[in-house]
Motif scaffolding. Structure first.
Motif, PDB file in Angstrom:
ATOM      1  N   GLY A 214      -3.600 -13.127 -14.276  1.00  0.00           N
ATOM      2  CA  GLY A 214      -4.381 -12.367 -15.243  1.00  0.00           C
ATOM      3  C   GLY A 214      -5.663 -11.830 -14.644  1.00  0.00           C
ATOM      4  N   ARG A 215      -6.726 -11.870 -15.446  1.00  0.00           N
ATOM      5  CA  ARG A 215      -7.955 -11.202 -15.060  1.00  0.00           C
ATOM      6  C   ARG A 215      -8.749 -11.995 -14.025  1.00  0.00           C
ATOM      7  N   VAL A 216      -9.203 -11.277 -13.009  1.00  0.00           N
ATOM      8  CA  VAL A 216     -10.025 -11.913 -11.986  1.00  0.00           C
ATOM      9  C   VAL A 216     -11.308 -11.106 -11.854  1.00  0.00           C
ATOM     10  N   THR A 217     -12.424 -11.824 -11.785  1.00  0.00           N
ATOM     11  CA  THR A 217     -13.699 -11.169 -11.593  1.00  0.00           C
ATOM     12  C   THR A 217     -14.153 -11.457 -10.163  1.00  0.00           C
ATOM     13  N   GLY A 218     -14.461 -10.383  -9.447  1.00  0.00           N
ATOM     14  CA  GLY A 218     -14.927 -10.574  -8.083  1.00  0.00           C
ATOM     15  C   GLY A 218     -16.412 -10.278  -7.983  1.00  0.00           C
ATOM     16  N   THR A 219     -17.153 -11.161  -7.289  1.00  0.00           N
ATOM     17  CA  THR A 219     -18.595 -10.939  -7.124  1.00  0.00           C
ATOM     18  C   THR A 219     -18.994 -11.261  -5.694  1.00  0.00           C
ATOM     19  N   THR A 220     -20.289 -11.109  -5.436  1.00  0.00           N
ATOM     20  CA  THR A 220     -20.830 -11.517  -4.142  1.00  0.00           C
ATOM     21  C   THR A 220     -21.799 -12.672  -4.402  1.00  0.00           C
ATOM     22  N   PRO A 221     -22.172 -13.414  -3.392  1.00  0.00           N
ATOM     23  CA  PRO A 221     -23.133 -14.521  -3.622  1.00  0.00           C
ATOM     24  C   PRO A 221     -24.410 -14.007  -4.256  1.00  0.00           C
ATOM     25  N   GLU A 222     -24.870 -12.846  -3.792  1.00  0.00           N
ATOM     26  CA  GLU A 222     -26.126 -12.296  -4.342  1.00  0.00           C
ATOM     27  C   GLU A 222     -25.948 -11.960  -5.818  1.00  0.00           C
TER      28      GLU A 222
ATOM     29  N   SER B 181     -11.743 -15.397 -17.442  1.00  0.00           N
ATOM     30  CA  SER B 181     -11.246 -14.902 -16.165  1.00  0.00           C
ATOM     31  C   SER B 181     -11.443 -15.914 -15.036  1.00  0.00           C
ATOM     32  N   VAL B 182     -10.795 -15.585 -13.920  1.00  0.00           N
ATOM     33  CA  VAL B 182     -10.964 -16.361 -12.697  1.00  0.00           C
ATOM     34  C   VAL B 182     -12.012 -15.615 -11.869  1.00  0.00           C
ATOM     35  N   ILE B 183     -12.910 -16.345 -11.240  1.00  0.00           N
ATOM     36  CA  ILE B 183     -13.971 -15.685 -10.488  1.00  0.00           C
ATOM     37  C   ILE B 183     -13.808 -16.007  -8.993  1.00  0.00           C
ATOM     38  N   MET B 184     -13.780 -14.951  -8.200  1.00  0.00           N
ATOM     39  CA  MET B 184     -13.667 -15.172  -6.748  1.00  0.00           C
ATOM     40  C   MET B 184     -14.661 -14.246  -6.046  1.00  0.00           C
ATOM     41  N   PHE B 185     -14.822 -14.453  -4.754  1.00  0.00           N
ATOM     42  CA  PHE B 185     -15.736 -13.580  -4.051  1.00  0.00           C
ATOM     43  C   PHE B 185     -15.092 -12.252  -3.727  1.00  0.00           C
ATOM     44  N   LEU B 186     -15.918 -11.245  -3.728  1.00  0.00           N
ATOM     45  CA  LEU B 186     -15.445  -9.886  -3.560  1.00  0.00           C
ATOM     46  C   LEU B 186     -14.724  -9.694  -2.222  1.00  0.00           C
ATOM     47  N   ASP B 187     -15.261 -10.342  -1.171  1.00  0.00           N
ATOM     48  CA  ASP B 187     -14.642 -10.142   0.144  1.00  0.00           C
ATOM     49  C   ASP B 187     -13.199 -10.630   0.140  1.00  0.00           C
ATOM     50  N   VAL B 188     -12.948 -11.749  -0.546  1.00  0.00           N
ATOM     51  CA  VAL B 188     -11.592 -12.270  -0.623  1.00  0.00           C
ATOM     52  C   VAL B 188     -10.728 -11.336  -1.458  1.00  0.00           C
ATOM     53  N   MET B 189     -11.315 -10.849  -2.531  1.00  0.00           N
ATOM     54  CA  MET B 189     -10.579  -9.945  -3.393  1.00  0.00           C
ATOM     55  C   MET B 189     -10.195  -8.677  -2.635  1.00  0.00           C
TER      56      MET B 189
END
Ligand SMILES: Nc1ncnc2c1ncn2[C@@H]1O[C@H](COP(=O)(O)OP(=O)(O)O)[C@@H](O)[C@H]1O
Ligand SMILES: [Mg+2]
Lengths: 367, 238
Positions: free
Chosen positions: A101-109, A176-184
């Motif tokens: 399903g939905r995944v939110t990608g972010t950066t540490p900053e 949602s699931v949250i992962m880092f943008l670089d991995v995404m």
């Protein structure tokens, strides 16, 4: 006794009772269905604002405020950081994967900015950049029975759940699931687009200036502060409200006229019964209450049916929306019933007074 | 000397025909007393004012001139609600065409005046069943009016008139829609209430044989009392 008499009357004229209610049924159905959009949007926006308070949100132009479908150029981030008054820029990318399903990608900053505003980790720790680790939203964990250390398969790769987020109040994030943008990016091969930026101003007073600058200088993206989101949504809602108001007004008027006419007719038909009630000692007030109650019961029953149907109406509206927007709230139901009660009273007054004014002798003489 | 229940003093009732300026005097200065416990028949030709007299007596109608006293109270000073209360508690009406409420059962019809008086449904229905037994209709409790004969319907109406234990029963041609046999049994029921329960019974009739059964006959002609006479030696009398 008054209630019995009213129920008896409905039982004796089932079809007429139903037809009389029809106006109210349709009116309450339409008003409640349409207004359910307004209710839903208000909820959604309040959710959203709980997270973004104090931040300037930047999304794709022209997509309304639907952040899920927004696509903007990641490379703009550097330019935005250089605008006066900008402290930090957070980036968020929403993706949807078939398996989870939905995944939110972010950066540490970005996480720092967002967490600084509203969300923290409830359990566990934050994911480490570059590692195949995820945090999961509060309701996502709850609904799927996920605990720390579980493995999630996302797009074919295994991810370890290392953290569970606090409840944010935002259903997008919580679900949602949250992962880092670089991995995404690695997972999808898309390194160029993101969904939105969230800008943290140096001081809250800078927010308006940042918003204005972005909206003047860029065509592909639009910026909005909480305030302006609220304002523009409010504007949209007020148009919807005007529509509901007009619709509700017309429907109420028609229903009231229908009920009044049917009641006047049925009071005339029942002059003998009304005369009898007065002759054997019923007071004018009792006669009035009986007829008024009949009118109110008619419109309230109609409203009940209308409300039930409006759940279907809301579902119908939602079937055209990217996400469920129309919500039938208790507040909306209460308004529907209050409206019905007033329609009942208004339409019942005239027939009730006519009934009370009937001379028992005339009524009894009438064969 | 028995107490006076109804007193009419020089009562006029005039109907104006709309627009035409024609006036009909239904009552022309009637004065009459009805004592508690009396059994009175009002007799006279059609249109003579019998019903109007009974309506004025029973606070269903108000005179244009003159005074009406019920149980010593002048009715012209009473409010609509007070008059309704008199009709509910002191008087039981029985009409020629029964006037039962069609959708209600016999017991519910009988219970109605009690419920209008603020008594709860259960208690009123229980009492109604007792009165239906009293008029010989214990087997008709849950019947609707259209499932009963005219005689039975009139008995239900009598039970209804009794439920609040009134001083008087006023019947406007109570046998008018009935055949001779059931008419007679309705009259006998009223007479029994008069004898055993000391009810004041006033009936309007144009049948002289029925009128002759009463203790007192008031003859009406053209809105006036033509004759007011006492019948002695009636078999049902005490
Ligand atoms: N509402 C009315 N309007 C005009 N005339 C009436 C009305 N009610 C009664 N009358 C007249 O008053 C007179 C007496 O009527 P009523 O008391 O009903 O007579 P009875 O019961 O003896 O037949 C009749 O002439 C009747 O036509
Ligand atoms: Mg008459």
């Amino acid at each position: 006794m008054i209630v019995d008499m009213v129920l008896m009357e409905f039982g004796r004229h089932k079809l007429r009772t139903l037809l009389t209610m029809l106006g109210i049924v349709i009116g309450i159905f339409l008003v409640t269905s349409v207004q359910s959009i307004s209710e839903g949007v208000t909820y959604y926006v309040n959710d959203q604002i709980a997270i973004t308070s104090g931040l300037v949100t930047v999304i794709e132009s022209g997509g309304g405020y639907n952040v899920q479908s927004s696509e903007i150029d990641y490379s703009l981030m550097g330019e935005l950081e250089s605008i006066g008054g900008v402290d930090k820029v957070a980036v968020v990318k929403f993706m949807s994967f078939d398996d989870i399903g939905r995944v939110t990608g972010t950066t540490p900053e970005s996480e720092d900015i967002l967490k600084g505003v509203n969300i923290g980790i409830e359990e566990g720790r934050g994911a480490i950049e570059g590692a195949y680790e995820v945090e999961v939203g509060y309701s996502y964990a709850k609904n799927n029975g996920i605990t720390l250390g579980d493995t999630l398969k996302i797009n074919g790769s295994d991810f370890e759940v290392v953290g569970i987020m606090q409840e944010s109040g935002d259903s997008d994030l919580d679900g949602s699931v949250i992962m880092f943008l670089d991995v995404m990016q690695e997972l999808t091969g898309d390194y160029d687009t993101v969904s939105l930026f969230m800008i943290k101003p140096v001081s809250p007073a800078d927010a308006d200036f940042i918003e204005q600058t972005i909206n003047e200088e860029y065509d592909d993206i639009q910026a909005a502060t909480d305030k302006s989101i609220q304002e523009s949504v409010g504007e949209m809602l007020s148009q919807l409200n005007i529509m509901t108001f007009a619709l509700g007004g017309i429907a109420s008027l028609i229903s009231a006229i229908v009920i009044m006419n049917v009641m006047i007719m049925s009071v005339r038909e029942r002059r003998r019964m009304i005369g009898t009630i007065k002759a054997i000692g019923g007071t004018d007030r009792q006669v009035i209450s009986m007829i008024l109650l009949e009118a109110v019961a008619l419109s309230v029953m109609g409203a009940a049916i209308g409300v039930v149907l409006s759940f279907g109406g809301a579902a119908f509206i939602n079937s055209f929306m990217p996400r469920p927007m129309a919500i039938i709230t208790p507040r909306l139901i209460a308004i529907g019933f209050l409206l019905a009660i007033s329609i009942g009273v208004i339409s019942g007054i005239t027939p009730a007074r006519q009934a009370a004014k009937m001379d028992p002798i005339e009524a009894l003489r009438y064969e | 000397m028995k107490e006076i229940l109804f007193r009419l003093e020089n009562v006029w009732k005039t109907y104006k025909m709309m627009g035409k300026g024609i006036e009909t005097h239904a009552l022309r200065g009637v004065s009459v007393d009805v004592k508690k416990g009396e059994y009175v028949a009002i007799i006279g030709p059609s249109g003579s004012g019998k019903s109007t007299l009974m309506h004025v007596m029973g606070c269903l109608d108000t005179p244009n001139k003159g005074n009406v006293y019920v149980d010593g109270k002048e009715t012209s000073v009473l409010s609509e609600d007070d008059l309704a209360k008199i009709r509910r508690r002191k008087i039981g009406f029985v009409f020629q065409s029964y006037n039962l409420i069609q959708g209600l059962t016999a017991a519910e019809n009988v219970a109605l005046p009690m419920r209008l008086d603020g008594v709860g449904k259960k208690e009123a229905i229980k009492r109604a069943e007792r009165y239906l037994l009293r008029v010989g209709l214990e087997h008709r409790l849950t019947h609707k009016p259209n499932q009963m004969s005219g005689g039975e319907q009139q008995r239900v109406a009598i039970a209804r008139s009794l439920i609040n234990d009134p001083e008087a029963i006023l019947g406007d041609e109570p046998t008018g829609n009935l055949d001779t046999k059931s008419g007679l049994s309705v009259i006998k029921l009223l007479e029994e209430l008069h004898v055993k329960e000391k009810k004041t019974v006033v009936i309007v009739t144009h049948d002289s044989r029925l009128a002759a059964r009463a203790d007192r006959e008031i003859h009406i002609k053209d809105g006036n009392i033509d004759q007011d006479r006492t019948n002695h030696n009636n078999s049902h009398s005490h």
